[in-house]
Design a protein around this motif. Sequence first.
Motif, PDB file in Angstrom:
ATOM      1  N   VAL A  71       7.637  -8.366  -0.973  1.00 18.39           N
ATOM      2  CA  VAL A  71       6.430  -9.195  -0.293  1.00 18.39           C
ATOM      3  C   VAL A  71       5.331  -8.258  -0.208  1.00 18.39           C
ATOM      4  O   VAL A  71       5.200  -7.363   0.524  1.00 18.39           O
ATOM      5  N   GLY A  72       4.490  -8.423  -1.109  1.00 15.81           N
ATOM      6  CA  GLY A  72       3.473  -7.519  -1.275  1.00 15.81           C
ATOM      7  C   GLY A  72       3.826  -6.289  -1.584  1.00 15.81           C
ATOM      8  O   GLY A  72       4.948  -5.882  -2.326  1.00 15.81           O
ATOM      9  N   ALA A  73       3.264  -5.059  -1.157  1.00 15.85           N
ATOM     10  CA  ALA A  73       3.789  -3.880  -1.146  1.00 15.85           C
ATOM     11  C   ALA A  73       4.243  -3.337   0.079  1.00 15.85           C
ATOM     12  O   ALA A  73       4.185  -2.163   0.483  1.00 15.85           O
ATOM     13  N   TYR A  74       4.521  -4.226   1.213  1.00 17.35           N
ATOM     14  CA  TYR A  74       4.610  -3.816   2.419  1.00 17.35           C
ATOM     15  C   TYR A  74       6.096  -4.015   3.113  1.00 17.35           C
ATOM     16  O   TYR A  74       6.546  -3.535   3.996  1.00 17.35           O
ATOM     17  N   GLY A  75       6.980  -4.986   2.224  1.00 16.09           N
ATOM     18  CA  GLY A  75       8.404  -5.285   2.647  1.00 16.09           C
ATOM     19  C   GLY A  75       9.120  -6.094   1.842  1.00 16.09           C
ATOM     20  O   GLY A  75       8.837  -6.168   0.461  1.00 16.09           O
ATOM     21  N   ILE A  76      10.212  -6.616   2.372  1.00 14.34           N
ATOM     22  CA  ILE A  76      11.127  -7.290   1.759  1.00 14.34           C
ATOM     23  C   ILE A  76      11.656  -8.666   2.251  1.00 14.34           C
ATOM     24  O   ILE A  76      11.601  -8.475   3.696  1.00 14.34           O
ATOM     25  N   ARG A  77      11.806  -9.638   1.942  1.00 14.84           N
ATOM     26  CA  ARG A  77      12.462 -10.875   2.347  1.00 14.84           C
ATOM     27  C   ARG A  77      13.856 -10.884   1.648  1.00 14.84           C
ATOM     28  O   ARG A  77      13.892 -10.834   0.489  1.00 14.84           O
ATOM     29  N   ILE A  78      14.764 -11.299   2.671  1.00 20.26           N
ATOM     30  CA  ILE A  78      16.128 -11.189   2.285  1.00 20.26           C
ATOM     31  C   ILE A  78      16.732 -12.643   2.199  1.00 20.26           C
ATOM     32  O   ILE A  78      16.647 -13.128   3.425  1.00 20.26           O
ATOM     33  N   ARG A  79      17.285 -13.211   1.240  1.00 20.44           N
ATOM     34  CA  ARG A  79      18.079 -14.608   1.475  1.00 20.44           C
ATOM     35  C   ARG A  79      19.605 -14.150   1.733  1.00 20.44           C
ATOM     36  O   ARG A  79      19.954 -13.642   0.915  1.00 20.44           O
ATOM     37  N   TRP A  80      19.964 -14.524   2.782  1.00 23.98           N
ATOM     38  CA  TRP A  80      21.246 -14.151   3.269  1.00 23.98           C
ATOM     39  C   TRP A  80      22.073 -15.104   2.983  1.00 23.98           C
ATOM     40  O   TRP A  80      21.809 -16.653   2.911  1.00 23.98           O
ATOM     41  N   SER A  81      23.647 -15.004   2.884  1.00 26.36           N
ATOM     42  CA  SER A  81      24.332 -15.876   2.608  1.00 26.36           C
ATOM     43  C   SER A  81      24.652 -16.718   3.583  1.00 26.36           C
ATOM     44  O   SER A  81      25.197 -18.004   3.312  1.00 26.36           O
ATOM     45  N   ASP A  82      24.004 -16.687   4.695  1.00 34.85           N
ATOM     46  CA  ASP A  82      24.234 -17.587   5.774  1.00 34.85           C
ATOM     47  C   ASP A  82      23.159 -18.705   5.818  1.00 34.85           C
ATOM     48  O   ASP A  82      23.027 -19.462   6.750  1.00 34.85           O
ATOM     49  N   GLY A  83      22.214 -18.719   4.830  1.00 34.96           N
ATOM     50  CA  GLY A  83      21.276 -19.516   4.506  1.00 34.96           C
ATOM     51  C   GLY A  83      19.867 -19.351   5.297  1.00 34.96           C
ATOM     52  O   GLY A  83      18.817 -19.935   4.933  1.00 34.96           O
ATOM     53  N   HIS A  84      19.824 -18.163   5.936  1.00 33.31           N
ATOM     54  CA  HIS A  84      18.628 -17.372   6.564  1.00 33.31           C
ATOM     55  C   HIS A  84      17.737 -16.883   5.648  1.00 33.31           C
ATOM     56  O   HIS A  84      18.240 -15.908   4.819  1.00 33.31           O
ATOM     57  N   SER A  85      16.535 -17.074   5.678  1.00 35.63           N
ATOM     58  CA  SER A  85      15.726 -16.106   4.815  1.00 35.63           C
ATOM     59  C   SER A  85      14.266 -15.997   5.154  1.00 35.63           C
ATOM     60  O   SER A  85      13.335 -15.876   4.340  1.00 35.63           O
ATOM     61  N   THR A  86      14.074 -16.399   6.441  1.00 36.87           N
ATOM     62  CA  THR A  86      12.518 -16.346   6.874  1.00 36.87           C
ATOM     63  C   THR A  86      12.005 -15.021   7.371  1.00 36.87           C
ATOM     64  O   THR A  86      10.849 -14.824   7.494  1.00 36.87           O
ATOM     65  N   GLY A  87      12.619 -14.056   7.619  1.00 40.38           N
ATOM     66  CA  GLY A  87      12.473 -12.699   8.037  1.00 40.38           C
ATOM     67  C   GLY A  87      11.547 -11.838   6.778  1.00 40.38           C
ATOM     68  O   GLY A  87      12.300 -11.880   5.545  1.00 40.38           O
ATOM     69  N   ILE A  88      10.581 -11.038   7.267  1.00 41.09           N
ATOM     70  CA  ILE A  88      10.156 -10.113   6.302  1.00 41.09           C
ATOM     71  C   ILE A  88      10.250  -8.739   7.062  1.00 41.09           C
ATOM     72  O   ILE A  88       9.843  -8.377   8.229  1.00 41.09           O
ATOM     73  N   TYR A  89      11.292  -8.052   6.471  1.00 42.53           N
ATOM     74  CA  TYR A  89      11.292  -6.535   6.745  1.00 42.53           C
ATOM     75  C   TYR A  89      10.523  -5.566   6.289  1.00 42.53           C
ATOM     76  O   TYR A  89      10.296  -5.349   4.942  1.00 42.53           O
ATOM     77  N   THR A  90       9.460  -5.188   7.096  1.00 39.49           N
ATOM     78  CA  THR A  90       8.507  -4.133   6.569  1.00 39.49           C
ATOM     79  C   THR A  90       8.967  -2.929   6.346  1.00 39.49           C
ATOM     80  O   THR A  90      10.098  -2.267   6.765  1.00 39.49           O
ATOM     81  N   PHE A  91       8.373  -2.100   5.138  1.00 36.02           N
ATOM     82  CA  PHE A  91       9.118  -0.885   4.908  1.00 36.02           C
ATOM     83  C   PHE A  91       8.734  -0.049   6.077  1.00 36.02           C
ATOM     84  O   PHE A  91       9.483   1.154   6.390  1.00 36.02           O
ATOM     85  N   ARG A  92       7.558  -0.093   6.602  1.00 37.38           N
ATOM     86  CA  ARG A  92       7.434   0.855   7.681  1.00 37.38           C
ATOM     87  C   ARG A  92       8.715   0.751   8.941  1.00 37.38           C
ATOM     88  O   ARG A  92       8.973   1.794   9.412  1.00 37.38           O
TER      89      ARG A  92
END
Length: 108
Positions: A71-92
């Motif tokens: 997600v840009g140059a600041y984080g990642i989005r993870i598509r989880w096996s339980d169907g969840h995918s809305t969180g953005i985990y920032t590198f910071r």
Amino acid sequence: MTGHQVPKAIRRRDSRIEFEWDELGHTGSFGMRALRLACPCAACVEEMTGRPILDPESVPFDVHADDLELVGAYGIRIRWSDGHSTGIYTFRGLLEACPCPVCHPGEG
């Protein structure tokens, strides 16, 4: 941590996701279920207080990342096996929570 840091590499390894932070081998290895439980999205964390609202019992012990998306140059989005995918985990945030011996000397 000072400034903005993008990992040099991100790898899925069995039940973990590794973030290689620099050329010197500073690598943080996070358990997938722990990352899923730490999801920062509004469905998992109360927006006004930051209090976790995700019920840990609702997350399978074998949850895993089906896909990782930058997600840009600041984080990642993870598509989880339980169907969840809305969180953005920032590198910071990931670097601040890095569980490695460099970040937590004397632990473990």
